[in-house]
Design an enzyme around this catalytic site. Structure first.
Site, PDB file in Angstrom:
ATOM      1  N   CYS A   1       8.941  -2.191   2.336  1.00  0.00           N
ATOM      2  CA  CYS A   1       8.547  -1.457   1.123  1.00  0.00           C
ATOM      3  C   CYS A   1       7.240  -2.025   0.598  1.00  0.00           C
ATOM      4  O   CYS A   1       6.880  -3.167   0.885  1.00  0.00           O
ATOM      5  CB  CYS A   1       9.655  -1.609   0.085  1.00  0.00           C
ATOM      6  SG  CYS A   1       9.244  -1.033  -1.563  1.00  0.00           S
TER       7      CYS A   1
ATOM      8  N   SER B   1       6.640  -3.137  -2.250  1.00  0.00           N
ATOM      9  CA  SER B   1       6.841  -4.344  -3.070  1.00  0.00           C
ATOM     10  C   SER B   1       6.794  -5.607  -2.206  1.00  0.00           C
ATOM     11  O   SER B   1       6.337  -6.652  -2.657  1.00  0.00           O
ATOM     12  CB  SER B   1       8.171  -4.271  -3.825  1.00  0.00           C
ATOM     13  OG  SER B   1       8.146  -3.182  -4.713  1.00  0.00           O
TER      14      SER B   1
ATOM     15  N   HIS C   1       3.221  -6.337  -1.954  1.00  0.00           N
ATOM     16  CA  HIS C   1       2.668  -6.971  -3.160  1.00  0.00           C
ATOM     17  C   HIS C   1       2.776  -8.494  -3.058  1.00  0.00           C
ATOM     18  O   HIS C   1       1.863  -9.214  -3.447  1.00  0.00           O
ATOM     19  CB  HIS C   1       3.423  -6.522  -4.415  1.00  0.00           C
ATOM     20  CG  HIS C   1       3.150  -5.104  -4.830  1.00  0.00           C
ATOM     21  ND1 HIS C   1       1.913  -4.517  -4.722  1.00  0.00           N
ATOM     22  CD2 HIS C   1       3.957  -4.159  -5.381  1.00  0.00           C
ATOM     23  CE1 HIS C   1       1.987  -3.270  -5.176  1.00  0.00           C
ATOM     24  NE2 HIS C   1       3.212  -3.023  -5.571  1.00  0.00           N
TER      25      HIS C   1
ATOM     26  N   HIS D   1      13.950  -6.087   0.925  1.00  0.00           N
ATOM     27  CA  HIS D   1      14.914  -5.791  -0.145  1.00  0.00           C
ATOM     28  C   HIS D   1      15.439  -4.362   0.005  1.00  0.00           C
ATOM     29  O   HIS D   1      15.845  -3.742  -0.954  1.00  0.00           O
ATOM     30  CB  HIS D   1      14.240  -5.982  -1.509  1.00  0.00           C
ATOM     31  CG  HIS D   1      13.070  -5.086  -1.711  1.00  0.00           C
ATOM     32  ND1 HIS D   1      11.841  -5.327  -1.143  1.00  0.00           N
ATOM     33  CD2 HIS D   1      12.959  -3.914  -2.360  1.00  0.00           C
ATOM     34  CE1 HIS D   1      11.032  -4.337  -1.447  1.00  0.00           C
ATOM     35  NE2 HIS D   1      11.682  -3.454  -2.175  1.00  0.00           N
TER      36      HIS D   1
ATOM     37  N   CYS E   1      16.133   1.019  -1.553  1.00  0.00           N
ATOM     38  CA  CYS E   1      14.981   0.926  -2.471  1.00  0.00           C
ATOM     39  C   CYS E   1      14.285   2.266  -2.646  1.00  0.00           C
ATOM     40  O   CYS E   1      14.422   2.909  -3.672  1.00  0.00           O
ATOM     41  CB  CYS E   1      13.983  -0.155  -2.082  1.00  0.00           C
ATOM     42  SG  CYS E   1      12.696  -0.313  -3.361  1.00  0.00           S
TER      43      CYS E   1
HETATM   44  N1  APR Z   1      -4.487   7.425  -6.074  1.00  0.00           N
HETATM   45  C1  APR Z   1      -3.495   8.133  -5.474  1.00  0.00           C
HETATM   46  N2  APR Z   1      -2.707   7.614  -4.506  1.00  0.00           N
HETATM   47  C2  APR Z   1      -2.935   6.358  -4.122  1.00  0.00           C
HETATM   48  C3  APR Z   1      -3.941   5.557  -4.693  1.00  0.00           C
HETATM   49  C4  APR Z   1      -4.750   6.132  -5.715  1.00  0.00           C
HETATM   50  N3  APR Z   1      -5.717   5.466  -6.289  1.00  0.00           N
HETATM   51  N4  APR Z   1      -3.906   4.343  -4.093  1.00  0.00           N
HETATM   52  C5  APR Z   1      -2.918   4.376  -3.180  1.00  0.00           C
HETATM   53  N5  APR Z   1      -2.326   5.603  -3.191  1.00  0.00           N
HETATM   54  C6  APR Z   1      -1.227   6.075  -2.372  1.00  0.00           C
HETATM   55  C7  APR Z   1      -1.253   5.609  -0.932  1.00  0.00           C
HETATM   56  O1  APR Z   1      -2.134   6.384  -0.147  1.00  0.00           O
HETATM   57  C8  APR Z   1       0.208   5.769  -0.525  1.00  0.00           C
HETATM   58  O2  APR Z   1       0.472   7.056  -0.024  1.00  0.00           O
HETATM   59  O3  APR Z   1      -0.006   5.542  -2.883  1.00  0.00           O
HETATM   60  C9  APR Z   1       0.968   5.584  -1.840  1.00  0.00           C
HETATM   61  C10 APR Z   1       1.793   4.299  -1.878  1.00  0.00           C
HETATM   62  O4  APR Z   1       2.787   4.446  -0.932  1.00  0.00           O
HETATM   63  P1  APR Z   1       3.510   3.237  -0.152  1.00  0.00           P
HETATM   64  O5  APR Z   1       2.513   2.274   0.326  1.00  0.00           O
HETATM   65  O6  APR Z   1       4.502   3.848   0.774  1.00  0.00           O
HETATM   66  O7  APR Z   1       4.272   2.490  -1.380  1.00  0.00           O
HETATM   67  P2  APR Z   1       5.760   2.719  -1.915  1.00  0.00           P
HETATM   68  O8  APR Z   1       6.703   1.876  -1.139  1.00  0.00           O
HETATM   69  O9  APR Z   1       5.996   4.173  -2.073  1.00  0.00           O
HETATM   70  O10 APR Z   1       5.663   2.028  -3.349  1.00  0.00           O
HETATM   71  C11 APR Z   1       4.862   2.557  -4.380  1.00  0.00           C
HETATM   72  O11 APR Z   1       6.281   1.732  -6.112  1.00  0.00           O
HETATM   73  O12 APR Z   1       8.148   0.407  -5.819  1.00  0.00           O
HETATM   74  C12 APR Z   1       6.813   0.431  -6.179  1.00  0.00           C
HETATM   75  O13 APR Z   1       6.001  -1.746  -5.600  1.00  0.00           O
HETATM   76  C13 APR Z   1       5.990  -0.399  -5.229  1.00  0.00           C
HETATM   77  O14 APR Z   1       4.064  -0.275  -6.577  1.00  0.00           O
HETATM   78  C14 APR Z   1       4.656   0.232  -5.402  1.00  0.00           C
HETATM   79  C15 APR Z   1       4.960   1.709  -5.612  1.00  0.00           C
HETATM   80 ZN    ZN Z   2      11.077  -1.578  -2.723  1.00  0.00          ZN
END
Ligand code: APR
Ligand code: ZN
Ligand code: ZN
Length: 366
Positions: free
Chosen positions: A38, A40, A43, A59, A166
């Site tokens: 994920c 997170s 991060h 997680h 998650c």
């Molecule tokens: N504007 C729009 N979309 C964006 C931007 C932005 N500036 N920056 C990144 N993205 C998009 C990415 O292209 C990606 O598709 O955000 C998405 C993030 O997706 P994942 O990497 O799969 O992350 P995810 O596991 O969905 O988590 C998203 O939620 O649980 C929290 O910690 C986690 O902060 C994170 C968020």
């Molecule tokens: Zn998560």
């Protein structure tokens, strides 16, 4: 057992052998079948979220109960379980009022890198290795609080079930539990990753009439359509707030969601809800960052600003329900699991999520 350890931010995970103690009172030993990766976890790897190191991340896990500690009546050895990274005490005012995701006992211990008694079950050469979010599913076994084990039907594939721990719970829960999206409403979702796509399918399930997906990656926008998006905006090319207002008669949407975790996109999220609409913040922003909002318009435009932590989950109720919807063909979970790896190849899985190529890479254990 084999586990992937993070020793310092911005380094690769190291797959090595570590020791895992027996479960103590109120704890359960789970033999993991699968773990999603994920954002997170990223991060922590990137150093934007602090947790004690060295740590076993992960997680989003599911597996089979191998042993239970003293005083554990539920789950039982052999049960198939999804792991919740927000276990609960069952006794604080939040637990008693039906909001176990805000359990004050768990919240106080969430960032300690330990289990609920303040100690770790993991070690290497006698030195402690820390847990992450009470789970640490980048390992063959996990010792977890019994209240974080959600028993599921044994015919549900465990790799798919792990994602409910998650991304699916967080996303579907944000739409259904936190926002209570109404039939016929308009919805915008910023960030079409593992979490955002699940917000979209949650909104679709609730009967939203339009769902606008916003992302900077065109491939993510294509995937959004599969999960219910009716319109897509590439915010690397156009101003997302203007575009959403144009699509909604100048007003903005009834519900806007942020699933990226950046103050800038959180501000966009607030701007793209109509006055009187509901704004839901789901993505976790870097430690210490702040969100600036226009003080006068907060009052005059009466948006409802909501945080959604773990999809406002009541895991023992919501996770079996989500899996029932999946088995009935009403939620798309197979489509989330785009890549599968063994633990030895976990850094490839992390990389695929980092570059946005995978929706969810899943680590499979024997
Ligand atoms: N504007 C729009 N979309 C964006 C931007 C932005 N500036 N920056 C990144 N993205 C998009 C990415 O292209 C990606 O598709 O955000 C998405 C993030 O997706 P994942 O990497 O799969 O992350 P995810 O596991 O969905 O988590 C998203 O939620 O649980 C929290 O910690 C986690 O902060 C994170 C968020
Ligand atoms: Zn998560
Ligand atoms: Zn509690």
């Amino acid at each position: 057992m084999k586990a992937a350890i993070l020793e310092a931010p911005a380094t690769e995970l190291i797959v090595t052998s570590i020791d895992c103690q027996e479960p103590q009172a109120g704890e359960v030993l789970v033999k993991l079948a699968a773990s999603g990766v994920c954002h997170s976890d990223l991060h922590v790897i990137h150093g934007t979220q602090a947790t004690p190191l060295p740590v076993v991340l992960g997680h989003e896990g599911a597996g089979i109960v191998e042993a239970v500690g003293p005083n554990v009546t539920q789950p039982k050895v052999g049960d198939h379980v999804v792991l919740s990274w927000v276990p609960y005490c069952g006794q604080c005012s939040y637990c008693l009022s039906g909001r176990p995701n805000l359990c004050s006992v768990v919240y106080a211990a969430l960032a300690n890198g330990t289990l609920l008694d303040g100690t770790s079950r993991l070690s290497r050469g006698g030195a402690p290795v820390y847990h992450y979010s009470f789970i640490s599913s980048f390992a063959e076994y996990a010792v977890v609080p019994a209240s974080g084990c959600i028993v599921i039907q044994p015919d549900i594939p465990l790799d798919i079930a792990s994602l409910v721990g998650c991304a699916v719970m967080t996303g579907v829960g944000a739409a259904l539990n936190t926002a209570h999206v109404r039939p016929g409403s308009s919805v915008a979702v910023i960030g079409a990753g593992g979490v955002g796509l699940n917000i979209m399918q949650g909104a679709q399930l609730a009967g939203a009439a339009s769902i606008i997906a916003i992302d900077i990656n065109p491939a993510k926008l294509e995937q959004s359509v599969i999960f219910g998006a009716t319109q897509c905006i590439n915010s690397a090319q156009t101003d997302a707030v203007t575009a959403v207002r144009e699509l909604t008669g100048g007003l903005g949407v009834d519900y806007s969601f942020e699933a990226v975790g950046r103050p800038q996109t959180m501000r966009q999220c607030w701007e793209m809800a109509r006055p009187g609409g509901t704004v839901v913040m789901v993505g976790i922003a870097p430690d210490g960052s702040e969100l600036v909002l226009p003080a006068t318009r907060i009052v005059r435009e009466e948006r409802h600003l909501l945080g959604s932590f773990y999809g406002s989950a009541r895991p023992h109720i919501d996770m079996p329900m989500i899996l029932e919807l999946y088995m009935a063909g009403k939620l798309k979970l197979d489509e989330l699991a785009t890549h599968r790896f063994s633990l030895a190849h976990i850094n490839e899985a992390v990389h695929l999520l980092e570059v946005g190529e995978a929706i969810r890479p899943i680590i499979l254990y024997d």
